[in-house]
Design an enzyme around this catalytic site. Sequence first.
Site, PDB file in Angstrom:
ATOM      1  CG  LEU A  14      -1.844   1.216   1.356  1.00 45.06           C
ATOM      2  CD1 LEU A  14      -2.709   1.414   0.127  1.00 45.06           C
ATOM      3  CD2 LEU A  14      -2.693   1.092   2.610  1.00 45.06           C
ATOM      4  CB  SER A 128      -7.054  -1.877  10.329  1.00 48.87           C
ATOM      5  OG  SER A 128      -7.625  -3.157  10.196  1.00 48.87           O
ATOM      6  CE1 TYR A 141      -2.767  -4.474  12.400  1.00 47.74           C
ATOM      7  CE2 TYR A 141      -5.092  -5.006  12.120  1.00 47.74           C
ATOM      8  CZ  TYR A 141      -3.944  -4.372  11.678  1.00 47.74           C
ATOM      9  OH  TYR A 141      -3.975  -3.641  10.512  1.00 47.74           O
ATOM     10  CE  LYS A 145      -3.338  -0.857  12.172  1.00 43.94           C
ATOM     11  NZ  LYS A 145      -2.551   0.162  11.448  1.00 43.94           N
ATOM     12  CB  THR A 174      -0.321  -6.164   1.055  1.00 42.76           C
ATOM     13  OG1 THR A 174      -0.845  -6.631   2.301  1.00 42.76           O
ATOM     14  CG2 THR A 174      -1.065  -4.911   0.620  1.00 42.76           C
TER      15      THR A 174
END
Length: 223
Positions: A14, A128, A141, A145, A174
Site C-alpha cells: 500500500l 484498519s 492488533y 488500531k 499485500t
Amino acid sequence: MRPTALITGGGRGLGAAIARDLAPDHDLLLGGRTEQSLGTIVAELPAATPWPVDLLDHDAVAAACSGIDRLDVLVHNAGVASLGTVADSDVAQWREMFDANVFAVVALTRALLPALRAANGHVVLINSGSGLNAKARWGAYAASKFALRAFGDALRQEEPDLRVTSVHPGRIDTDMQRAIVAEEGGEYRPERFLSPATVAQAVGQAIRTPADAHPTEIVLRPR
C-alpha cells in the site's frame, strides 16, 4: 512549489501504491528500514527520495526529522499484524503491536509537528477495519488500531490548523495479507481483497480535497 509528502512503509504494498498516486503532484520522502528496501520504488518514481530510518528507534527518528522544516503531508502507513487469542498471546506480542502501530506513529508525528504546522499540513493514518471492530484472535492488533484511532481524534482536536484523516480499509491484497492468510491456514485468493491502488486512490482523494473541507474518516470494504 510542489507539496512534499512523507510516506512510511513506502517500499512496497500500500505504501508504494500511495507513492505512485501522489507522485504526479507531490515530492515524496519514502520511509523504509533501509535504503536498499526502497530502491525499486525510488527508481520508478523521479519525485521520490529515500528516507531510511527504523521507526522503532525514536532517537534515529528525531535525527532524521531534524532537517525537515516544512511538510505538507504525513502518511503513517508502516505497521505490523499478528494473530493470537488473549489466552495464547503473551505481553510481548501486544507490546510489539503497540510499539509499531501506535508509539512509532506518536514519536514521528511529534517530531514533525513543527514542519506540519508550518505547512498547515495533513496527517493520514492508515488504520484498519480492526480499528472499528475487534474480532477473535485479532485482539492485540485491534487494540493497537483502536488506540491509533484515538490518537488521530485527539490530534485533530488539539491541532486545528492540521487536517487528520483516519483511513479504515478492509483487508488489502499485500504481502502482509498473504502472511496473515497463511497464519489463518486459508487459501490465498487476491480477488477477495481490496487492491492497493484502490485504497491509494482514496488516500490521494482525501489529500487533494480542497482546504475548506476536512476528510476525517474513510471506511472502505471489499465488494
